[in-house]
Design a protein around this motif. Structure first.
Motif, PDB file in Angstrom:
ATOM      1  N   GLY A   3       0.780  -1.218   0.000  1.00  0.00           N
ATOM      2  CA  GLY A   3       0.000   0.000   0.000  1.00  0.00           C
ATOM      3  C   GLY A   3       0.818   1.277   0.000  1.00  0.00           C
ATOM      4  N   LYS A   4       2.134   1.152   0.127  1.00  0.00           N
ATOM      5  CA  LYS A   4       3.029   2.304   0.112  1.00  0.00           C
ATOM      6  C   LYS A   4       3.787   2.356  -1.217  1.00  0.00           C
ATOM      7  N   TYR A   5       4.686   3.319  -1.333  1.00  0.00           N
ATOM      8  CA  TYR A   5       5.479   3.462  -2.551  1.00  0.00           C
ATOM      9  C   TYR A   5       6.300   2.194  -2.815  1.00  0.00           C
ATOM     10  N   GLY A   6       6.413   1.830  -4.098  1.00  0.00           N
ATOM     11  CA  GLY A   6       7.330   0.767  -4.489  1.00  0.00           C
ATOM     12  C   GLY A   6       6.679  -0.503  -4.970  1.00  0.00           C
ATOM     13  N   SER A   7       5.416  -0.452  -5.387  1.00  0.00           N
ATOM     14  CA  SER A   7       4.749  -1.679  -5.829  1.00  0.00           C
ATOM     15  C   SER A   7       5.411  -2.275  -7.069  1.00  0.00           C
ATOM     16  N   PHE A   8       6.147  -1.454  -7.838  1.00  0.00           N
ATOM     17  CA  PHE A   8       6.852  -1.978  -9.013  1.00  0.00           C
ATOM     18  C   PHE A   8       8.192  -2.610  -8.633  1.00  0.00           C
ATOM     19  N   LEU A   9       8.582  -2.454  -7.369  1.00  0.00           N
ATOM     20  CA  LEU A   9       9.861  -2.982  -6.902  1.00  0.00           C
ATOM     21  C   LEU A   9       9.730  -4.297  -6.149  1.00  0.00           C
ATOM     22  N   GLY A  10       8.585  -4.523  -5.520  1.00  0.00           N
ATOM     23  CA  GLY A  10       8.411  -5.736  -4.724  1.00  0.00           C
ATOM     24  C   GLY A  10       6.941  -5.994  -4.443  1.00  0.00           C
ATOM     25  N   PRO A  11       6.623  -7.176  -3.929  1.00  0.00           N
ATOM     26  CA  PRO A  11       5.225  -7.581  -3.748  1.00  0.00           C
ATOM     27  C   PRO A  11       4.528  -6.902  -2.580  1.00  0.00           C
ATOM     28  N   GLY A  12       5.287  -6.325  -1.658  1.00  0.00           N
ATOM     29  CA  GLY A  12       4.688  -5.668  -0.498  1.00  0.00           C
ATOM     30  C   GLY A  12       4.544  -6.611   0.681  1.00  0.00           C
ATOM     31  N   THR A  13       4.916  -6.123   1.864  1.00  0.00           N
ATOM     32  CA  THR A  13       4.781  -6.898   3.093  1.00  0.00           C
ATOM     33  C   THR A  13       3.802  -6.187   4.022  1.00  0.00           C
TER      34      THR A  13
END
Length: 401
Positions: free
Chosen positions: A153-163
């Motif tokens: 839900g924060k910046y960086g969804s194109f970098l990783g799946p999110g934790t």
């Protein structure tokens, strides 16, 4: 540019007109660099060198030889031209493979012998690493992070799946380690915005979550590179014990002093902001935003000069793949931003070679022209200590993988 491959059977003498070895303040003249069985065996004045009949010679008179350059922050899966088009290519295997191959080749042609990739959601940098290792495509050595540790839900969804919590952070890092990543990338804050000077996206992890990520990575023997901007973000990253600060816009002098004392690396990536004012990109920004971009660039340059004076371990990284930052081609832009800030050319070259090699875990292998090191070298016409722009077009690149 001529590319020369070196293997474990190579016996070769390079007759260099000038040599900058990765450490000194100046160049040595008329030097022989002897490569035996694929490693640098000796570096001697030409009048003291012993000629071996089985060793081939390459005459580099009139050229300066120096360690191959290193870019400590790139995104191979982005092209610097069109972010959305890059993301779309990720779902088209032939197109993404061709784009990655182009990025690798461009990097090598501009004298880069190693790069550290700052992640993509698909882990394509791991594929690129293997293609170079196996010889499928020519390119620099790739230090891979796979996917980044980001907060869902924060910046960086194109970098990783999110934790979402400490358990998912540990699970993601364990999975990355199983895939053989070289380092772990953690996104600590959002991006610099251009709406108001000094504005940065919110912090992603609380102190406990970030400490969990760093501890898990270190327990697995992986250094942590932290995408972070703002003084608050850098404070949190330093408290967690990250190994390198990536970008670090709006950090403070006190934080630089802490980094110098601890040996924390700083990769300032000026080009990621400054190149938005280049001819091909600036048309996308209104005048007010251009003013903020310029002010932000000037602030970053001021802090780079201060970091140099304080003895911070500065490392060159471009953020290639960001708007207006092109693989290989934009590397000299970054060097020149530092030089215009007042950092001496020799210090910049060390940040681009020996210090960068250490930040990537390649110290003892790359970054110096020294017996025992790998012969990943470049030869340029002119003296880069007098004019960094000569690095833009290497005459030769020597690579051993």
């Amino acid at each position: 540019m001529k590319l020369a491959y070196i293997n474990q059977q190579t016996d070769l003498d390079l007759l260099a007109g000038n040599l900058w070895d990765g450490r000194g303040e100046g160049c040595r003249q008329q030097v022989v660099i002897s490569i035996r069985r694929g490693r640098i065996a000796a570096v001697r004045p030409q009048d003291m060198a012993v000629t071996e009949k089985d060793a081939r010679q390459i005459n580099l008179a009139g050229l300066t030889v120096l360690p191959g350059l290193i870019d400590a922050h790139v995104h191979l899966a982005l092209d610097g031209l069109d972010f959305q088009a890059s993301l779309a290519r990720w779902q088209d295997p032939p197109a993404r493979e061709a784009a990655l191959a182009r990025a690798l080749r461009a990097s090598l042609e501009h004298g880069l012998v190693a790069i550290r990739d700052g992640s993509d959601r698909e882990g394509l940098n791991l594929l690129a690493r293997e293609w170079v290792r196996t010889g499928k495509y020519p390119g620099p050595r790739v230090v891979a992070t796979g996917m980044a540790v980001t907060k869902k839900g924060k910046y960086g969804s194109f970098l990783g799946p999110g934790t979402t919590d400490q358990a998912s952070i540990k699970e993601l890092i364990a999975g990355l380690v199983n895939r053989g990543v070289d380092q772990v990338k953690v996104v600590v804050s959002g991006l610099v915005t251009f709406h108001r000077y000094g504005e940065v996206g919110s912090l992603e992890f609380d102190a406990a979550e970030l400490a969990t990520a760093v501890k898990a990575a270190h327990a697995a023997g992986r250094p942590v590179m932290a995408h972070v901007n703002s003084a608050a973000g850098v404070d949190r990253a330093l408290a967690a014990g990250v190994d390198s600060i990536e970008h670090g816009y709006f950090l403070t002098t006190a934080q630089l002093e802490t980094m110098a004392a601890r040996g924390t690396y700083w990769v300032p990536t000026v080009a990621a902001i400054a190149n938005r004012l280049s001819a091909t990109v600036k048309k996308f920004y209104p005048e007010r935003e251009k003013e903020i971009i310029q002010r932000t660039r000037e602030s970053q340059q001021e802090m780079i000069a201060r970091a140099y004076q304080l003895g911070v371990k500065l490392v060159v990284g471009t953020d290639a793949g960001a708007p207006g930052v092109y693989h290989g081609e934009s590397y000299v832009d970054e060097l020149l931003y530092w030089h215009r800030a007042g950092v001496p050319a020799a210090a910049i070259l060390r940040a681009a070679t020996v210090t960068a090699a250490a930040a990537l875990g390649l110290d003892g292998e790359l970054g110096q022209v020294k017996p025992g090191y790998r012969p990943c070298l470049i030869a340029v016409r002119g003296n880069p200590l007098e004019d960094l722009k000569v690095l833009a077009k290497p005459e030769m690149v020597f690579i051993d993988f």
